[in-house]
Motif scaffolding. Sequence first.
Motif, PDB file in Angstrom:
ATOM      1  N   THR A  90       0.848  -1.190   0.000  1.00 25.18           N
ATOM      2  CA  THR A  90       0.000   0.000   0.000  1.00 25.18           C
ATOM      3  C   THR A  90       0.886   1.242   0.000  1.00 25.18           C
ATOM      4  O   THR A  90       2.112   1.155  -0.120  1.00 25.18           O
ATOM      5  N   THR A  91       0.257   2.394   0.149  1.00 23.86           N
ATOM      6  CA  THR A  91       1.012   3.645   0.215  1.00 23.86           C
ATOM      7  C   THR A  91       1.978   3.655   1.394  1.00 23.86           C
ATOM      8  O   THR A  91       3.018   4.313   1.343  1.00 23.86           O
ATOM      9  N   SER A  92       1.672   2.925   2.445  1.00 21.98           N
ATOM     10  CA  SER A  92       2.580   2.871   3.596  1.00 21.98           C
ATOM     11  C   SER A  92       3.885   2.147   3.260  1.00 21.98           C
ATOM     12  O   SER A  92       4.890   2.291   3.959  1.00 21.98           O
ATOM     13  N   ASP A  93       3.874   1.367   2.158  1.00 24.37           N
ATOM     14  CA  ASP A  93       5.087   0.680   1.708  1.00 24.37           C
ATOM     15  C   ASP A  93       5.817   1.447   0.615  1.00 24.37           C
ATOM     16  O   ASP A  93       6.866   0.990   0.141  1.00 24.37           O
ATOM     17  N   GLY A  94       5.231   2.572   0.184  1.00 23.57           N
ATOM     18  CA  GLY A  94       5.888   3.380  -0.835  1.00 23.57           C
ATOM     19  C   GLY A  94       5.139   3.523  -2.138  1.00 23.57           C
ATOM     20  O   GLY A  94       5.575   4.272  -3.025  1.00 23.57           O
ATOM     21  N   LEU A  95       4.004   2.813  -2.305  1.00 25.01           N
ATOM     22  CA  LEU A  95       3.194   3.023  -3.505  1.00 25.01           C
ATOM     23  C   LEU A  95       2.646   4.446  -3.525  1.00 25.01           C
ATOM     24  O   LEU A  95       2.339   5.008  -2.471  1.00 25.01           O
ATOM     25  N   ILE A 120       2.593   5.988 -12.422  1.00 24.03           N
ATOM     26  CA  ILE A 120       2.972   4.592 -12.631  1.00 24.03           C
ATOM     27  C   ILE A 120       4.077   4.216 -11.649  1.00 24.03           C
ATOM     28  O   ILE A 120       4.944   5.034 -11.336  1.00 24.03           O
ATOM     29  N   ALA A 121       4.039   2.984 -11.161  1.00 19.35           N
ATOM     30  CA  ALA A 121       5.070   2.482 -10.256  1.00 19.35           C
ATOM     31  C   ALA A 121       5.705   1.227 -10.833  1.00 19.35           C
ATOM     32  O   ALA A 121       5.073   0.487 -11.593  1.00 19.35           O
ATOM     33  N   HIS A 122       6.965   0.995 -10.459  1.00 16.61           N
ATOM     34  CA  HIS A 122       7.656  -0.245 -10.820  1.00 16.61           C
ATOM     35  C   HIS A 122       8.078  -0.921  -9.524  1.00 16.61           C
ATOM     36  O   HIS A 122       8.800  -0.353  -8.717  1.00 16.61           O
ATOM     37  N   VAL A 123       7.584  -2.160  -9.308  1.00 14.01           N
ATOM     38  CA  VAL A 123       7.852  -2.895  -8.078  1.00 14.01           C
ATOM     39  C   VAL A 123       8.781  -4.067  -8.401  1.00 14.01           C
ATOM     40  O   VAL A 123       8.509  -4.851  -9.309  1.00 14.01           O
ATOM     41  N   THR A 124       9.882  -4.160  -7.666  1.00 11.86           N
ATOM     42  CA  THR A 124      10.866  -5.228  -7.866  1.00 11.86           C
ATOM     43  C   THR A 124      11.102  -5.952  -6.555  1.00 11.86           C
ATOM     44  O   THR A 124      11.365  -5.320  -5.531  1.00 11.86           O
ATOM     45  N   PHE A 125      11.011  -7.294  -6.593  1.00 10.15           N
ATOM     46  CA  PHE A 125      11.324  -8.096  -5.415  1.00 10.15           C
ATOM     47  C   PHE A 125      12.811  -8.447  -5.407  1.00 10.15           C
ATOM     48  O   PHE A 125      13.382  -8.806  -6.436  1.00 10.15           O
ATOM     49  N   ARG A 126      13.416  -8.323  -4.243  1.00  6.64           N
ATOM     50  CA  ARG A 126      14.826  -8.674  -4.065  1.00  6.64           C
ATOM     51  C   ARG A 126      14.925 -10.067  -3.464  1.00  6.64           C
ATOM     52  O   ARG A 126      13.964 -10.815  -3.432  1.00  6.64           O
ATOM     53  N   GLU A 127      16.101 -10.403  -2.968  1.00  2.00           N
ATOM     54  CA  GLU A 127      16.287 -11.693  -2.309  1.00  2.00           C
ATOM     55  C   GLU A 127      15.401 -11.766  -1.073  1.00  2.00           C
ATOM     56  O   GLU A 127      15.172 -10.771  -0.393  1.00  2.00           O
ATOM     57  N   GLY A 128      14.912 -12.966  -0.819  1.00  2.00           N
ATOM     58  CA  GLY A 128      13.994 -13.113   0.293  1.00  2.00           C
ATOM     59  C   GLY A 128      12.665 -12.474  -0.050  1.00  2.00           C
ATOM     60  O   GLY A 128      12.132 -12.662  -1.140  1.00  2.00           O
ATOM     61  N   ALA A 130      12.205  -9.023   0.395  1.00  2.00           N
ATOM     62  CA  ALA A 130      12.401  -7.579   0.297  1.00  2.00           C
ATOM     63  C   ALA A 130      11.986  -7.089  -1.091  1.00  2.00           C
ATOM     64  O   ALA A 130      11.985  -7.843  -2.067  1.00  2.00           O
ATOM     65  N   PHE A 131      11.614  -5.833  -1.200  1.00  2.00           N
ATOM     66  CA  PHE A 131      11.186  -5.270  -2.473  1.00  2.00           C
ATOM     67  C   PHE A 131      11.558  -3.794  -2.526  1.00  2.00           C
ATOM     68  O   PHE A 131      11.866  -3.166  -1.504  1.00  2.00           O
ATOM     69  N   SER A 132      11.551  -3.265  -3.730  1.00  2.00           N
ATOM     70  CA  SER A 132      11.765  -1.830  -3.927  1.00  2.00           C
ATOM     71  C   SER A 132      10.691  -1.298  -4.857  1.00  2.00           C
ATOM     72  O   SER A 132      10.195  -2.015  -5.725  1.00  2.00           O
ATOM     73  N   ILE A 133      10.317  -0.033  -4.657  1.00  2.00           N
ATOM     74  CA  ILE A 133       9.288   0.610  -5.469  1.00  2.00           C
ATOM     75  C   ILE A 133       9.833   1.913  -6.029  1.00  2.00           C
ATOM     76  O   ILE A 133      10.365   2.742  -5.282  1.00  2.00           O
ATOM     77  N   LYS A 134       9.725   2.083  -7.339  1.00  2.00           N
ATOM     78  CA  LYS A 134      10.055   3.369  -7.975  1.00  2.00           C
ATOM     79  C   LYS A 134       8.787   3.935  -8.572  1.00  2.00           C
ATOM     80  O   LYS A 134       8.140   3.286  -9.401  1.00  2.00           O
ATOM     81  N   ASN A 135       8.424   5.124  -8.144  1.00  2.00           N
ATOM     82  CA  ASN A 135       7.232   5.792  -8.666  1.00  2.00           C
ATOM     83  C   ASN A 135       7.624   6.768  -9.768  1.00  2.00           C
ATOM     84  O   ASN A 135       8.593   7.517  -9.639  1.00  2.00           O
ATOM     85  N   TYR A 136       6.860   6.740 -10.856  1.00  2.00           N
ATOM     86  CA  TYR A 136       7.075   7.650 -11.981  1.00  2.00           C
ATOM     87  C   TYR A 136       5.960   8.691 -11.986  1.00  2.00           C
ATOM     88  O   TYR A 136       4.781   8.340 -11.978  1.00  2.00           O
ATOM     89  N   GLY A 137       6.373   9.967 -12.007  1.00  2.00           N
ATOM     90  CA  GLY A 137       5.406  11.057 -12.011  1.00  2.00           C
ATOM     91  C   GLY A 137       5.900  12.213 -12.857  1.00  2.00           C
ATOM     92  O   GLY A 137       6.640  12.022 -13.834  1.00  2.00           O
TER      93      GLY A 137
END
Length: 313
Positions: A90-95, A120-128, A130-137
Motif C-alpha cells: 500500500t502507500t505505507s510501503d511506498g506506492l 505509474i510504479a515499478h515494483v521489484t522483489f529482491r532476495e527473500g 524484500a522489495f523496492s518501489i520506484k514511482n514515476y510522475g
Amino acid sequence: DFRHYDRSDGLTGDRVYAVLEDHRGRIWMSISQNGLCVFDSSGLRLFGRDSGYLNVKCRTLAEDTSGRIWAGTEGKGIAIFDTSGMRVLTTSDGLSSDFIQKIVPDPSGGMWVATAADGIAHVTFREGNAFSIKNYGEKDGLTERRIATIAVDKFGYLWFATQSGKVGWLKNRVDLYDQNSGLAGTPVRCITFDSSGQYVWIGTKGEGIYVADRYGEHIRFRPLQSPRSLSSKNIYLLQFDPAGHLWAGSENGVDRISFEKSWLVAKSIEHFGKNEGFLGIETCQDAALCDHAGNLWFGTMNGLTRYSPSDRK
C-alpha cells in the motif's frame, strides 16, 4: 462456440472485472466485490486465502516470473499471493496510490503498476521477501498522472493511456501523443499489439478503435478503416486471437474484426451479442485473454464467457 459461466456454475457474483491465465493453465478472475475465483480441471472454486481482504473491486490480475499472483484493488493497494500466503503493498510501503488500475509484468523483471490518479510504479522483489518501489510522475516526464491502462510490447516498451485521451510509452524516457498525433482526445480504455509487434491498437470511449505504426519516424494514430461500422464505438477491451482476428468488446457484446493483407484495413466485422450466444453482453474494461490452447476468455457484467474456435461455417 461460446460457453457462459455464472452463479449457477459457482461464480460468487455477476461481474468479472479481470481475468488471468497462470503458468499452470489455471484461469483466475476477480468477481464483483467477492474476491477471486479459480477455474481449473476440477471446475470453478472460490479462492479463499485472502481472508476477506479482497471485498473490494479488483480491476486487474497479473502473475510474476516467480508464480506470485498480484491483485490490484480500488483503495486497498495490491494483494500478492504465493505458497506462503498473502502480502499487501500500500502507500505505507511506498506506492503512490492504493487505487490500482492495471498491473503487467516487466520482461526485464519486476511488475509495472498503473494507478488511477498518481502515475505509474515499478515494483521489484529482491532476495527473500524484500522489495523496492520506484514511482514515476511529473519529475520523470509523466505529466499525465491519471492512468487508464498499461501494456508492454514485445520490445519491452511500457505503453500507457490516460483518462484525458493521451497515449505514450516509457523506456528510459517518456514520449506522449495527443490530438496532434491523430488521437480523438477521448478517454482510452485499452491497449494491445498484433503478432508482428509493429502496430499499437487502442480502444476509446465513444470514438472506436485507433491504430498506429510504432516503427514510424513520427507515430501517428488513425481510426481503423472497415467496410462496416462496429456495433459500438464505446470500446472496453481489445484482444487478438491466434488466427489474427481482433476482438473488440463493448456494452453490446463483442465484434470480431478480420484483416486481409494490411493490418490497417479491416476485411469484415462480425458481431456477437446475446442472440449469437454471447450471454455476458456488456464487457468489462481490459477483461480479456487468449489462453495457451487458443481459447478466448471475456469478463462481463453478467459472468464469464469462453470462446473456443472451431471450423464451423
